[in-house]
Motif scaffolding. Structure first.
Motif, PDB file in Angstrom:
ATOM      1  N   LEU A  35       0.956  -1.023  -0.022  1.00  0.00           N
ATOM      2  CA  LEU A  35       0.008  -0.110  -0.008  1.00  0.00           C
ATOM      3  C   LEU A  35       0.862   1.347   0.120  1.00  0.00           C
ATOM      4  O   LEU A  35       0.342   2.507  -0.584  1.00  0.00           O
ATOM      5  N   ALA A  36       1.953   1.303   0.725  1.00  0.00           N
ATOM      6  CA  ALA A  36       2.812   2.362   0.739  1.00  0.00           C
ATOM      7  C   ALA A  36       4.063   2.462  -0.097  1.00  0.00           C
ATOM      8  O   ALA A  36       4.409   3.431  -0.352  1.00  0.00           O
ATOM      9  N   GLY A  37       3.746   1.585  -1.144  1.00  0.00           N
ATOM     10  CA  GLY A  37       4.943   1.205  -2.282  1.00  0.00           C
ATOM     11  C   GLY A  37       6.345   1.227  -1.656  1.00  0.00           C
ATOM     12  O   GLY A  37       7.235   1.802  -2.040  1.00  0.00           O
ATOM     13  N   ARG A  38       6.586   0.424  -0.490  1.00  0.00           N
ATOM     14  CA  ARG A  38       7.960   0.316   0.011  1.00  0.00           C
ATOM     15  C   ARG A  38       8.137  -1.163   0.016  1.00  0.00           C
ATOM     16  O   ARG A  38       7.452  -2.017  -0.095  1.00  0.00           O
ATOM     17  N   LYS A  39       9.342  -1.315   0.510  1.00  0.00           N
ATOM     18  CA  LYS A  39       9.943  -2.798   0.332  1.00  0.00           C
ATOM     19  C   LYS A  39      10.218  -3.470   1.594  1.00  0.00           C
ATOM     20  O   LYS A  39      10.723  -2.550   2.589  1.00  0.00           O
ATOM     21  N   LEU A  40      10.216  -4.643   1.899  1.00  0.00           N
ATOM     22  CA  LEU A  40      10.704  -5.275   3.172  1.00  0.00           C
ATOM     23  C   LEU A  40      12.048  -4.937   3.513  1.00  0.00           C
ATOM     24  O   LEU A  40      12.359  -4.675   4.675  1.00  0.00           O
ATOM     25  N   ASP A  41      13.007  -4.705   2.616  1.00  0.00           N
ATOM     26  CA  ASP A  41      14.557  -4.598   2.817  1.00  0.00           C
ATOM     27  C   ASP A  41      14.672  -3.070   3.370  1.00  0.00           C
ATOM     28  O   ASP A  41      15.702  -2.765   3.892  1.00  0.00           O
ATOM     29  N   GLU A  42      13.618  -2.371   3.311  1.00  0.00           N
ATOM     30  CA  GLU A  42      13.794  -0.896   3.799  1.00  0.00           C
ATOM     31  C   GLU A  42      13.350  -0.925   5.172  1.00  0.00           C
ATOM     32  O   GLU A  42      13.432   0.086   5.922  1.00  0.00           O
ATOM     33  N   VAL A  43      12.696  -1.950   5.600  1.00  0.00           N
ATOM     34  CA  VAL A  43      11.972  -1.839   7.217  1.00  0.00           C
ATOM     35  C   VAL A  43      13.365  -2.228   8.056  1.00  0.00           C
ATOM     36  O   VAL A  43      14.026  -3.038   8.312  1.00  0.00           O
ATOM     37  N   ALA A  44      13.384  -1.029   9.025  1.00  0.00           N
ATOM     38  CA  ALA A  44      14.491  -0.971  10.048  1.00  0.00           C
ATOM     39  C   ALA A  44      13.927  -1.958  11.278  1.00  0.00           C
ATOM     40  O   ALA A  44      14.937  -2.538  11.849  1.00  0.00           O
ATOM     41  N   LEU A  45      12.782  -2.024  11.508  1.00  0.00           N
ATOM     42  CA  LEU A  45      12.323  -2.657  12.726  1.00  0.00           C
ATOM     43  C   LEU A  45      10.878  -3.031  12.597  1.00  0.00           C
ATOM     44  O   LEU A  45      10.025  -2.221  12.108  1.00  0.00           O
ATOM     45  N   LEU A  46      10.470  -4.377  12.849  1.00  0.00           N
ATOM     46  CA  LEU A  46       9.458  -4.902  12.977  1.00  0.00           C
ATOM     47  C   LEU A  46       9.182  -5.004  14.255  1.00  0.00           C
ATOM     48  O   LEU A  46       9.671  -5.560  14.986  1.00  0.00           O
ATOM     49  N   VAL A  47       7.542  -4.480  14.547  1.00  0.00           N
ATOM     50  CA  VAL A  47       7.157  -4.746  16.054  1.00  0.00           C
ATOM     51  C   VAL A  47       5.840  -5.437  15.831  1.00  0.00           C
ATOM     52  O   VAL A  47       4.739  -4.838  15.613  1.00  0.00           O
ATOM     53  N   PRO A  48       5.952  -6.698  16.162  1.00  0.00           N
ATOM     54  CA  PRO A  48       4.857  -7.649  16.058  1.00  0.00           C
ATOM     55  C   PRO A  48       4.322  -7.800  17.514  1.00  0.00           C
ATOM     56  O   PRO A  48       4.744  -7.465  18.556  1.00  0.00           O
ATOM     57  N   HIS A  49       2.806  -8.196  17.400  1.00  0.00           N
ATOM     58  CA  HIS A  49       2.454  -8.273  18.806  1.00  0.00           C
ATOM     59  C   HIS A  49       2.933  -9.408  19.469  1.00  0.00           C
ATOM     60  O   HIS A  49       3.504 -10.483  18.653  1.00  0.00           O
ATOM     61  N   GLN A  50       3.477  -9.427  20.517  1.00  0.00           N
ATOM     62  CA  GLN A  50       4.187 -10.334  21.488  1.00  0.00           C
ATOM     63  C   GLN A  50       3.209 -11.545  22.044  1.00  0.00           C
ATOM     64  O   GLN A  50       2.883 -11.229  23.127  1.00  0.00           O
ATOM     65  N   ALA A  51       2.961 -12.316  21.267  1.00  0.00           N
ATOM     66  CA  ALA A  51       2.346 -13.555  21.702  1.00  0.00           C
ATOM     67  C   ALA A  51       3.003 -14.474  22.242  1.00  0.00           C
ATOM     68  O   ALA A  51       2.854 -14.964  23.277  1.00  0.00           O
ATOM     69  N   ASN A  52       4.213 -15.074  21.396  1.00  0.00           N
ATOM     70  CA  ASN A  52       5.030 -16.177  21.746  1.00  0.00           C
ATOM     71  C   ASN A  52       6.049 -16.032  20.920  1.00  0.00           C
ATOM     72  O   ASN A  52       6.205 -15.727  19.729  1.00  0.00           O
ATOM     73  N   LEU A  53       7.299 -16.317  21.586  1.00  0.00           N
ATOM     74  CA  LEU A  53       8.458 -16.138  20.790  1.00  0.00           C
ATOM     75  C   LEU A  53       8.583 -16.808  19.487  1.00  0.00           C
ATOM     76  O   LEU A  53       9.082 -16.461  18.594  1.00  0.00           O
ATOM     77  N   ARG A  54       8.126 -18.118  19.602  1.00  0.00           N
ATOM     78  CA  ARG A  54       8.078 -19.101  18.276  1.00  0.00           C
ATOM     79  C   ARG A  54       7.238 -18.408  17.337  1.00  0.00           C
ATOM     80  O   ARG A  54       7.582 -18.468  16.059  1.00  0.00           O
ATOM     81  N   ILE A  55       6.266 -17.756  17.535  1.00  0.00           N
ATOM     82  CA  ILE A  55       5.270 -16.893  16.415  1.00  0.00           C
ATOM     83  C   ILE A  55       6.065 -15.919  15.908  1.00  0.00           C
ATOM     84  O   ILE A  55       6.117 -15.614  14.747  1.00  0.00           O
ATOM     85  N   LEU A  56       6.983 -15.052  16.666  1.00  0.00           N
ATOM     86  CA  LEU A  56       7.528 -13.869  16.312  1.00  0.00           C
ATOM     87  C   LEU A  56       8.936 -14.269  15.455  1.00  0.00           C
ATOM     88  O   LEU A  56       9.013 -13.955  14.307  1.00  0.00           O
ATOM     89  N   ARG A  57       9.380 -15.489  15.681  1.00  0.00           N
ATOM     90  CA  ARG A  57      10.471 -15.977  14.966  1.00  0.00           C
ATOM     91  C   ARG A  57       9.999 -16.622  13.823  1.00  0.00           C
ATOM     92  O   ARG A  57      10.371 -16.244  12.285  1.00  0.00           O
ATOM     93  N   ALA A  58       8.681 -17.480  13.742  1.00  0.00           N
ATOM     94  CA  ALA A  58       8.230 -17.540  12.726  1.00  0.00           C
ATOM     95  C   ALA A  58       7.870 -16.569  11.423  1.00  0.00           C
ATOM     96  O   ALA A  58       7.866 -16.539   9.958  1.00  0.00           O
ATOM     97  N   VAL A  59       7.265 -15.531  12.062  1.00  0.00           N
ATOM     98  CA  VAL A  59       7.066 -14.257  11.198  1.00  0.00           C
ATOM     99  C   VAL A  59       8.117 -13.698  10.554  1.00  0.00           C
ATOM    100  O   VAL A  59       8.301 -13.425   9.383  1.00  0.00           O
ATOM    101  N   GLY A  60       9.053 -13.712  11.363  1.00  0.00           N
ATOM    102  CA  GLY A  60      10.534 -13.133  10.858  1.00  0.00           C
ATOM    103  C   GLY A  60      11.177 -14.089   9.767  1.00  0.00           C
ATOM    104  O   GLY A  60      11.662 -13.258   8.858  1.00  0.00           O
ATOM    105  N   LYS A  61      10.811 -15.257  10.116  1.00  0.00           N
ATOM    106  CA  LYS A  61      11.329 -16.139   8.897  1.00  0.00           C
ATOM    107  C   LYS A  61      10.649 -15.832   7.584  1.00  0.00           C
ATOM    108  O   LYS A  61      11.206 -15.952   6.420  1.00  0.00           O
ATOM    109  N   ARG A  62       9.244 -15.872   7.706  1.00  0.00           N
ATOM    110  CA  ARG A  62       8.461 -15.593   6.413  1.00  0.00           C
ATOM    111  C   ARG A  62       8.754 -14.288   5.865  1.00  0.00           C
ATOM    112  O   ARG A  62       8.744 -14.144   4.497  1.00  0.00           O
TER     113      ARG A  62
END
Ligand code: ACO
Length: 331
Positions: free
Chosen positions: A244-271
């Motif tokens: 929507l913003a016309g930006r790319k993932l490699d421009e993202v300095a920091l992802l701040v995901p909902h903190q449910a579970n470390l394994r969920i965060l790692r899996a999102v990071g991997k994807r």
């Protein structure tokens, strides 16, 4: 006077966590669990819990006041309040009414966004942004949760996951604003039975019999399904908001995901192909704090100097409903 070149975004952020720390070892004394199980399956080591005399609005107020201070704004400059919570101060009226009074704002509109689980804050943020675009000067958004007061302390499947906290943001229009570049949100109500607290609503009203079985606190959850959907939807929403913003993932300095579970965060990071150092993680310290999770992690990352001026920060969350949302911010 508003200027067209002014940006719509964050004017200030704040958060609050209660003093009292509860460790995994403390849970070992109460339910059949172990520090090892909780760490391995969730990454959680400890969480904060409210004091007996602390309620939802106390946490909301503390976070809101910090956000106002960070924005260098007096309370009379706020034009609207949105509170995202599933653990309200009372059943009726909403927590926003109490917060409006405690903050001492003008008689501005104030309302809750409830029932969206952990996606509540980002949904509210998207709404606040729209309200500013529609003409409000400044909207206060709060995500607050006192989950430990309402959960079932005997159900090991859920009780070890949660903690209490609040996070707040002032959203407005200014040349100095940390601009919200885009926002996206979605719902799949066909999955509502996978994560639900049924008793207390019209389907299953509160009765003494149900209360005696602790059903008014029983969160019914299929953990594995929630896990899979959380990973899928948070990653998908992240891609959508970037597009929507016309930006790319490699421009993202920091992802701040909902903190449910470390394994969920790692899996999102991997994807998303993001290394750990570009993912904000505080779930080990606070557990899952529901709608407070994203603003708490974001505020802490900012205070810790992890976000610099110009950084692109991606917020993403997922919760009961199922609901999900993502917001892209240029700091
Ligand atoms: N201590 C010890 N054993 C436990 C505990 C506990 N606290 N809780 C459950 N177990 C047991 C279960 O009884 C079950 O035993 P069984 O196999 O003998 O029946 C077993 O552990 C469950 O094992 P799994 O299903 O393999 O556990 P899993 O690896 O899926 O982890 C968890 C469970 C942590 C709940 C995980 O599925 C998860 O985090 N899912 C996401 C849920 C979530 O985040 N919910 C929060 C609200 S929604 C949100 O924030 C996105």
């Amino acid at each position: 006077m508003t200027m067209h070149q002014d940006k719509v975004g964050f004017l200030g952020l704040g958060s609050y966590t209660p003093q009292q720390v509860m460790t995994n070892e403390d849970w070992e004394q109460l339910v059949d669990t172990s520090d090892e199980w909780i760490r391995q399956r969730t990454g959680i080591e400890r969480r904060r819990i409210v004091a007996e005399d602390e309620n939802t609005v106390d946490l909301a107020l503390a976070a809101a006041e910090r956000a106002l201070t960070a924005a260098d704004l007096s309370v009379d400059k706020i034009d609207e309040i949105i509170v995202a919570t599933d653990t309200p101060e009372v059943y009726l009226p909403d927590t926003a009414s109490f917060l409006q009074h405690r903050l001492g704002t003008r008689s501005i509109p104030a309302y809750d966004l409830g029932g969206s689980g952990c996606a509540g804050f980002l949904q509210a943020l998207d709404l606040a942004r729209s309200r500013v675009i529609c003409g409000k000067d400044r909207v206060l958004v709060v995500g607050v949760e006192v989950l430990t007061r309402l959960m079932d302390w005997t159900d090991r499947n859920t009780c070890v996951l949660f903690g209490d906290a609040a996070g707040a943001a002032v959203v407005g229009r200014s040349s100095e604003a940390r601009e919200i570049l885009a926002a996206t949100a979605g719902t799949d109500g066909s999955r509502s039975e996978i994560l639900t607290l049924e008793v207390g609503g019209t389907r299953k009203p509160f009765t003494v019999e149900r209360a005696e079985q602790n059903l008014h606190r029983r969160i019914v959850m299929n953990g594995r399904e929630v896990f899979k959907e959380a990973v899928r939807r948070m990653s998908q929403a992240a891609h959508e908001v970037l597009e929507l913003a016309g930006r790319k993932l490699d421009e993202v300095a920091l992802l701040v995901p909902h903190q449910a579970n470390l394994r969920i965060l790692r899996a999102v990071g991997k994807r998303l192909n993001l290394p750990d150092e570009r993912i904000c993680i505080n779930v080990h310290e606070y557990g899952n704090t529901g709608s407070a999770s994203v603003p708490l992690a974001l505020d802490q990352a900012l205070s810790a100097g992890r976000i610099r001026s110009g950084d692109l920060v991606l917020l993403t969350s997922f919760g009961a409903g199922f609901h999900w949302a993502a917001v892209l911010v240029q700091f």
